[in-house]
Design an enzyme around this catalytic site. Sequence first.
Site, mmCIF file in Angstrom:
data_model
loop_
_atom_site.group_PDB
_atom_site.id
_atom_site.type_symbol
_atom_site.label_atom_id
_atom_site.label_comp_id
_atom_site.label_asym_id
_atom_site.label_seq_id
_atom_site.Cartn_x
_atom_site.Cartn_y
_atom_site.Cartn_z
ATOM 1 N N TYR A 1 2.675 8.830 94.057
ATOM 2 C CA TYR A 1 2.508 8.043 92.763
ATOM 3 C C TYR A 1 3.736 6.997 92.653
ATOM 4 O O TYR A 1 3.513 5.884 92.535
ATOM 5 C CB TYR A 1 2.837 8.933 91.534
ATOM 6 C CG TYR A 1 2.713 8.316 90.244
ATOM 7 C CD1 TYR A 1 1.691 7.684 89.942
ATOM 8 C CD2 TYR A 1 3.708 8.157 89.447
ATOM 9 C CE1 TYR A 1 1.483 7.057 88.556
ATOM 10 C CE2 TYR A 1 3.823 7.849 88.192
ATOM 11 C CZ TYR A 1 2.669 7.048 87.676
ATOM 12 O OH TYR A 1 2.681 6.085 86.435
ATOM 13 N N SER B 1 6.409 1.994 86.262
ATOM 14 C CA SER B 1 6.774 3.448 85.952
ATOM 15 C C SER B 1 8.381 3.510 86.146
ATOM 16 O O SER B 1 8.756 2.656 87.197
ATOM 17 C CB SER B 1 6.174 4.319 86.644
ATOM 18 O OG SER B 1 6.655 5.488 86.180
#
Length: 267
Positions: A142, A129
């Site tokens: 995350y 990501s």
Amino acid sequence: MEGTVLITGGSSGIGAETARLLADAGMTVYCASRRGIAPECDGIIPVTLDVNDESACERTVQRILSESHRLDAVVVNAGNGIAGAIEDTSDEEARYQLETCLFGAMKTIRACLPAFRAQGHGRIVTTTSVAAIVPLPYQGLYSAAKAALLSLTESLAIELHGTGIQCGSVLPGDTATGFTAARKLTQAARGEDSPYRASLQKYLKKIEHDELSGMAPHRIARAIVRQLKRRRMRPRVIPRIDYQAIGLLVRLVPTRLKLWIIRLLYC
Ligand SMILES: NC(=O)c1ccc[n+]([C@@H]2O[C@H](COP(=O)([O-])OP(=O)(O)OC[C@H]3O[C@@H](n4cnc5c(N)ncnc54)[C@H](OP(=O)(O)O)[C@@H]3O)[C@@H](O)[C@H]2O)c1
């Protein structure tokens, strides 16, 4: 393209689109997820798999080898997200975040490597990501999980040099998938007493808007397929020029300035 590929997190979003593209290109696609559903398309075989179950990962690879007699690539894509300030995140919740995004990815990779090694070739693409290189507030766990997976992918690329096995990562920015609806708030973040309550609500509104109006998963799937096709895989691929510019910016500016910009954007 020919051969056999395993995709984790193939029941929705980026994984499902990648499965479709690879099947259209002529590959046999084992499309794994806990729900065991997959796009209905010639060449796609749905598999029920929780990547946090090590022996299930190994059984899946054994099944692929006995049915297809080869495994050419794995797309390590299964993932989920929690949100909440770090102070509002328990160890158990932090472990839940790291479980699928980091340890599940490791279990998947470890299950595939012996087959790749025996064949003398194999390709590994991890879906990390932009959050791996941009530390997000309220999604700190995350970001940490994706940063760890990105780092692990790059260490692996060094360790596998000369084996015929290549690996690299794709770093999506905001993408409109089931990820937004599946995101879980930590328990303390849901409470009335959290000192972060107002700021978190503002953050969630922005991030949800950005994701739901973000890239189509097809855009990321195309980048994953291109990674798999390259003669020499790139360590990092960031789809779309604006996210590439962000990638460059965070490398060039001092950390203090980087954190200031992120705070202005999200808080
Ligand atoms: N959407 C974004 O903005 C964005 C941005 C950057 C990176 N990413 C990353 O892209 C990847 C794909 O996410 P997405 O956006 O396509 O979200 P999604 O639509 O929610 O897809 C996530 C997939 O992961 C699967 N999954 C979750 N836990 C699993 C487990 N324990 N075992 C096996 N499969 C599991 C889900 O299927 P089941 O529920 O059926 O198991 C689903 O197929 C994730 O790694 C995510 O972190 C997404």
